[in-house]
Design a protein around this motif. Sequence first.
Motif, mmCIF file in Angstrom:
data_model
loop_
_atom_site.group_PDB
_atom_site.id
_atom_site.type_symbol
_atom_site.label_atom_id
_atom_site.label_comp_id
_atom_site.label_asym_id
_atom_site.label_seq_id
_atom_site.Cartn_x
_atom_site.Cartn_y
_atom_site.Cartn_z
ATOM 1 N N GLU A 253 0.827 -1.209 0.000
ATOM 2 C CA GLU A 253 0.000 0.000 0.000
ATOM 3 C C GLU A 253 0.862 1.261 0.000
ATOM 4 O O GLU A 253 0.553 2.245 -0.684
ATOM 5 C CB GLU A 253 -0.927 -0.007 1.212
ATOM 6 C CG GLU A 253 -1.992 -1.085 1.166
ATOM 7 C CD GLU A 253 -2.867 -1.086 2.402
ATOM 8 O OE1 GLU A 253 -2.858 -0.072 3.132
ATOM 9 O OE2 GLU A 253 -3.550 -2.099 2.644
ATOM 10 N N THR A 254 1.944 1.236 0.766
ATOM 11 C CA THR A 254 2.811 2.412 0.847
ATOM 12 C C THR A 254 3.499 2.677 -0.481
ATOM 13 O O THR A 254 3.559 3.823 -0.954
ATOM 14 C CB THR A 254 3.863 2.215 1.954
ATOM 15 O OG1 THR A 254 3.195 1.968 3.192
ATOM 16 C CG2 THR A 254 4.737 3.452 2.097
ATOM 17 N N ILE A 255 4.036 1.638 -1.102
ATOM 18 C CA ILE A 255 4.723 1.797 -2.388
ATOM 19 C C ILE A 255 3.750 2.279 -3.464
ATOM 20 O O ILE A 255 4.081 3.161 -4.271
ATOM 21 C CB ILE A 255 5.387 0.467 -2.795
ATOM 22 C CG1 ILE A 255 6.617 0.214 -1.915
ATOM 23 C CG2 ILE A 255 5.780 0.480 -4.269
ATOM 24 C CD1 ILE A 255 7.281 -1.130 -2.154
ATOM 25 N N CYS A 256 2.544 1.715 -3.473
ATOM 26 C CA CYS A 256 1.556 2.126 -4.475
ATOM 27 C C CYS A 256 1.081 3.561 -4.239
ATOM 28 O O CYS A 256 0.861 4.314 -5.202
ATOM 29 C CB CYS A 256 0.374 1.168 -4.469
ATOM 30 S SG CYS A 256 0.730 -0.454 -5.184
ATOM 31 N N GLY B 102 -3.651 -4.624 -3.141
ATOM 32 C CA GLY B 102 -3.764 -5.971 -2.590
ATOM 33 C C GLY B 102 -3.369 -7.059 -3.568
ATOM 34 O O GLY B 102 -3.054 -8.186 -3.148
ATOM 35 N N LEU B 103 -3.379 -6.761 -4.868
ATOM 36 C CA LEU B 103 -2.975 -7.761 -5.854
ATOM 37 C C LEU B 103 -1.535 -8.203 -5.638
ATOM 38 O O LEU B 103 -1.186 -9.353 -5.905
ATOM 39 C CB LEU B 103 -3.138 -7.198 -7.271
ATOM 40 C CG LEU B 103 -4.574 -7.005 -7.770
ATOM 41 C CD1 LEU B 103 -4.572 -6.281 -9.111
ATOM 42 C CD2 LEU B 103 -5.272 -8.355 -7.893
ATOM 43 N N GLU C 201 -1.458 -10.793 -3.003
ATOM 44 C CA GLU C 201 -2.151 -11.996 -3.456
ATOM 45 C C GLU C 201 -1.280 -12.833 -4.384
ATOM 46 O O GLU C 201 -1.340 -14.070 -4.363
ATOM 47 C CB GLU C 201 -3.435 -11.616 -4.202
ATOM 48 C CG GLU C 201 -4.565 -11.109 -3.318
ATOM 49 C CD GLU C 201 -5.805 -10.812 -4.141
ATOM 50 O OE1 GLU C 201 -6.014 -11.502 -5.153
ATOM 51 O OE2 GLU C 201 -6.552 -9.891 -3.773
ATOM 52 N N ILE C 202 -0.471 -12.164 -5.196
ATOM 53 C CA ILE C 202 0.235 -12.849 -6.278
ATOM 54 C C ILE C 202 1.692 -13.163 -5.956
ATOM 55 O O ILE C 202 2.153 -14.290 -6.147
ATOM 56 C CB ILE C 202 0.158 -11.994 -7.556
ATOM 57 C CG1 ILE C 202 -1.291 -11.903 -8.034
ATOM 58 C CG2 ILE C 202 1.059 -12.548 -8.647
ATOM 59 C CD1 ILE C 202 -1.496 -10.900 -9.122
ATOM 60 N N VAL C 203 2.411 -12.170 -5.479
ATOM 61 C CA VAL C 203 3.874 -12.303 -5.377
ATOM 62 C C VAL C 203 4.319 -13.415 -4.430
ATOM 63 O O VAL C 203 5.150 -14.257 -4.815
ATOM 64 C CB VAL C 203 4.510 -10.952 -5.007
ATOM 65 C CG1 VAL C 203 6.004 -11.108 -4.743
ATOM 66 C CG2 VAL C 203 4.278 -9.948 -6.137
ATOM 67 N N PRO C 204 3.829 -13.466 -3.181
ATOM 68 C CA PRO C 204 4.300 -14.563 -2.309
ATOM 69 C C PRO C 204 4.040 -15.945 -2.903
ATOM 70 O O PRO C 204 4.890 -16.837 -2.814
ATOM 71 C CB PRO C 204 3.500 -14.344 -1.014
ATOM 72 C CG PRO C 204 3.158 -12.898 -1.017
ATOM 73 C CD PRO C 204 2.911 -12.569 -2.466
ATOM 74 N N ALA C 205 2.876 -16.124 -3.512
ATOM 75 C CA ALA C 205 2.546 -17.432 -4.083
ATOM 76 C C ALA C 205 3.522 -17.806 -5.203
ATOM 77 O O ALA C 205 4.018 -18.945 -5.264
ATOM 78 C CB ALA C 205 1.116 -17.422 -4.610
ATOM 79 N N LEU C 206 3.822 -16.858 -6.080
ATOM 80 C CA LEU C 206 4.732 -17.145 -7.188
ATOM 81 C C LEU C 206 6.147 -17.411 -6.692
ATOM 82 O O LEU C 206 6.839 -18.311 -7.186
ATOM 83 C CB LEU C 206 4.729 -15.978 -8.177
ATOM 84 C CG LEU C 206 3.449 -15.782 -8.985
ATOM 85 C CD1 LEU C 206 3.564 -14.552 -9.870
ATOM 86 C CD2 LEU C 206 3.151 -17.021 -9.830
ATOM 87 N N VAL D 205 3.297 -7.857 -12.388
ATOM 88 C CA VAL D 205 2.785 -6.878 -11.419
ATOM 89 C C VAL D 205 2.495 -5.523 -12.059
ATOM 90 O O VAL D 205 1.398 -4.969 -11.881
ATOM 91 C CB VAL D 205 3.754 -6.733 -10.234
ATOM 92 C CG1 VAL D 205 3.272 -5.635 -9.274
ATOM 93 C CG2 VAL D 205 3.876 -8.054 -9.488
ATOM 94 N N LEU D 206 3.450 -4.984 -12.809
ATOM 95 C CA LEU D 206 3.207 -3.674 -13.424
ATOM 96 C C LEU D 206 2.003 -3.682 -14.367
ATOM 97 O O LEU D 206 1.161 -2.773 -14.293
ATOM 98 C CB LEU D 206 4.462 -3.195 -14.151
ATOM 99 C CG LEU D 206 5.547 -2.553 -13.280
ATOM 100 C CD1 LEU D 206 6.764 -2.181 -14.122
ATOM 101 C CD2 LEU D 206 5.011 -1.331 -12.552
ATOM 102 N N PRO D 207 1.863 -4.646 -15.276
ATOM 103 C CA PRO D 207 0.670 -4.649 -16.132
ATOM 104 C C PRO D 207 -0.631 -4.725 -15.341
ATOM 105 O O PRO D 207 -1.631 -4.099 -15.727
ATOM 106 C CB PRO D 207 0.874 -5.895 -17.001
ATOM 107 C CG PRO D 207 2.349 -6.076 -17.062
ATOM 108 C CD PRO D 207 2.834 -5.689 -15.702
#
Length: 203
Positions: free
Chosen positions: A140-143, A159-160, A163-168, A193-195
């Motif tokens: 949230e802070t970075i965004c 939140g995406l 949701e995505i990064v730890p799993a990958l 992530v960027l797209p």
Amino acid sequence: MAEQARTASPAGRSRRLDGEREQAILRAAYELLGETGYQGLRVDAVAARAQASKATLYRHWPTKAELVTDAVRTCKAAEAPLPDTGSFRGDLRAWFGDIAMMIGSEEGPLLAGLFMALNSDPELAAQLRQMRDSKVPFAETICARAAARGELRPGYDAGLIDEIVPALVFMRRFALGEPLDEPFLDHLVDDIVLPLLTREPCE
């Protein structure tokens, strides 16, 4: 006499371990967690390594989940500070690099084992969730900084990232056995992530 009893009772209930003894117990729990995993961790083994009684452990940590959560909170290496590179991509790339470094350290398998145990131990899940929620929300802070610089449109979903990064990352490292190398981190940032974060909002 009654007044004396009233004042003595809270003192007895609030009696705490001294700092050195508490650290020894938590360090023993953390070391054994890395050696045996959460499921294999036994309170009597922690007590033996810390040269403490089981009664002492149960008095201060009534459940294994509480003991393990305190051990992780106390003994886990400090997280790298929130990166501030001046750009959204740079912040993401630096942050993901820090995550990869942590996962590649001796703490990676320990944390992976804990995540696996969450499915079978609701109390552990609740304890670790509280610990997670108390941390600074990096995504949230970075965004928010990126939005202030005009790099993100209103309506983005920070939140995406969580949701995505730890799993990958965990899938690549522990399921596939692939390295968290520079090309993978660039792919994670530039192609995933960027797209997702910069796409046009759905109508």
